[in-house]
Design a protein around this motif. Structure first.
Motif, short mmCIF file in Angstrom:
data_model
loop_
_atom_site.label_atom_id
_atom_site.label_comp_id
_atom_site.label_asym_id
_atom_site.label_seq_id
_atom_site.Cartn_x
_atom_site.Cartn_y
_atom_site.Cartn_z
N ARG A 149 22.86 34.77 -66.46
CA ARG A 149 22.03 35.39 -65.57
C ARG A 149 20.51 34.57 -65.52
O ARG A 149 19.83 34.45 -64.35
N GLN A 152 20.56 32.01 -62.29
CA GLN A 152 20.93 32.73 -61.09
C GLN A 152 19.42 32.91 -60.52
O GLN A 152 18.41 33.39 -61.03
N PHE A 176 19.66 40.06 -58.52
CA PHE A 176 20.38 38.74 -58.61
C PHE A 176 21.42 38.76 -57.52
O PHE A 176 21.53 39.69 -56.61
#
Length: 257
Positions: A149, A152, A176
């Motif tokens: 994560r 991203q 995201f």
């Protein structure tokens, strides 16, 4: 004999008169020459004065731009050309069919506002510039669960759901690529004074898992879902490029002025 005496007396009177007249004429020419010489000298002196003072006077009011400013303008212009080429390559993202929000995008601002009405509720979404990821981040600096994560790109959002004459819910979100995280949740009451510190509840991550899922569904029904945020991601990237171009041109105008 008488005639001779007359001639002598006449000559004695005429000669002094002639001498006086000639003397006056010489004095007149002498004064005229002196006056003319004075005028000419003063005129020459005036020309010399202006010749000596004019260059320094103009130098004080010179508007020539420093060479450092010229160099800065060249760099700014080169950056503008580069940004224009990049903008031409970017495709303009069209609003997808069925997009539930009205977009309010004011040039010069770093946020975009989305608004809609839903079953008597007013929904307001404040969309911030994306935090872009270049791929240069060191994954060793992140925990194993958060590494994917952290690499991203993401968009910060603030969602406010309000009803007439009542408090509102305010969500702090991070969007995201295919996931939306709720970071904060608070109840905002317009009747509470600003100097009063209201209880804002526990951290959202500390709530019961079922309650967290229910709030995600609550937002999805109101239009906050991955299909919406993915479009906003591309939209905000394009806006960032437009705002940067405007910023560069304003810089150029200031330096040229």
């Amino acid at each position: 004999m008488a005639v001779t005496n007359i001639i002598r007396r006449t000559a004695s009177q005429v000669v002094p008169f002639a001498v006086r007249v000639i003397g006056r004429t010489q004095n007149y020419h002498h004064r005229s020459s002196a006056l003319l010489s004075t005028v000419v000298n003063r005129s020459a002196a005036s020309r010399n004065y202006f010749r000596s003072s004019t260059p320094s006077t103009f130098h004080c009011y010179s508007t020539k731009r420093p060479s450092s400013d010229e160099s800065l303008l060249k760099v700014i212009q080169a950056e503008i050309l580069c940004a224009e080429e990049s903008e031409e390559q970017d495709e303009v993202e069209e609003v997808p069919e069925g997009f539930p929000f009205k977009i309010e995008d004011n040039p010069g601002q770093q946020t975009v506002t989305l608004t809609r009405e839903y079953q008597g509720e007013s929904i307001n979404v404040e969309v911030h510039m994306p935090d872009l990821v270049t791929g240069d981040e060191d994954e060793n600096d992140n925990d194993a669960d958060d590494s994917e994560r952290a690499n991203q790109s993401q968009i910060p959002l603030v969602v406010r759901v309000s009803k007439k004459n009542g408090p509102s819910l305010e969500f702090g979100l991070t969007a995201f690529a295919d996931d939306i995280t709720i970071d904060t949740l608070a109840i905002k009451d317009a009747n509470v004074a600003e100097d009063q510190i209201a209880y804002e509840g526990p951290d959202f991550s500390d709530l019961d898992e079922n309650l967290q899922k229910a709030f995600h569904k609550y937002l999805e029904i109101r239009g906050i879902k991955p299909s919406t945020t993915n479009f906003l991601h591309e939209y905000m990237i394009n806006k960032d490029g437009r705002e940067y171009m405007m910023w560069l041109k304003n810089l150029k105008k200031f330096i040229e002025a």
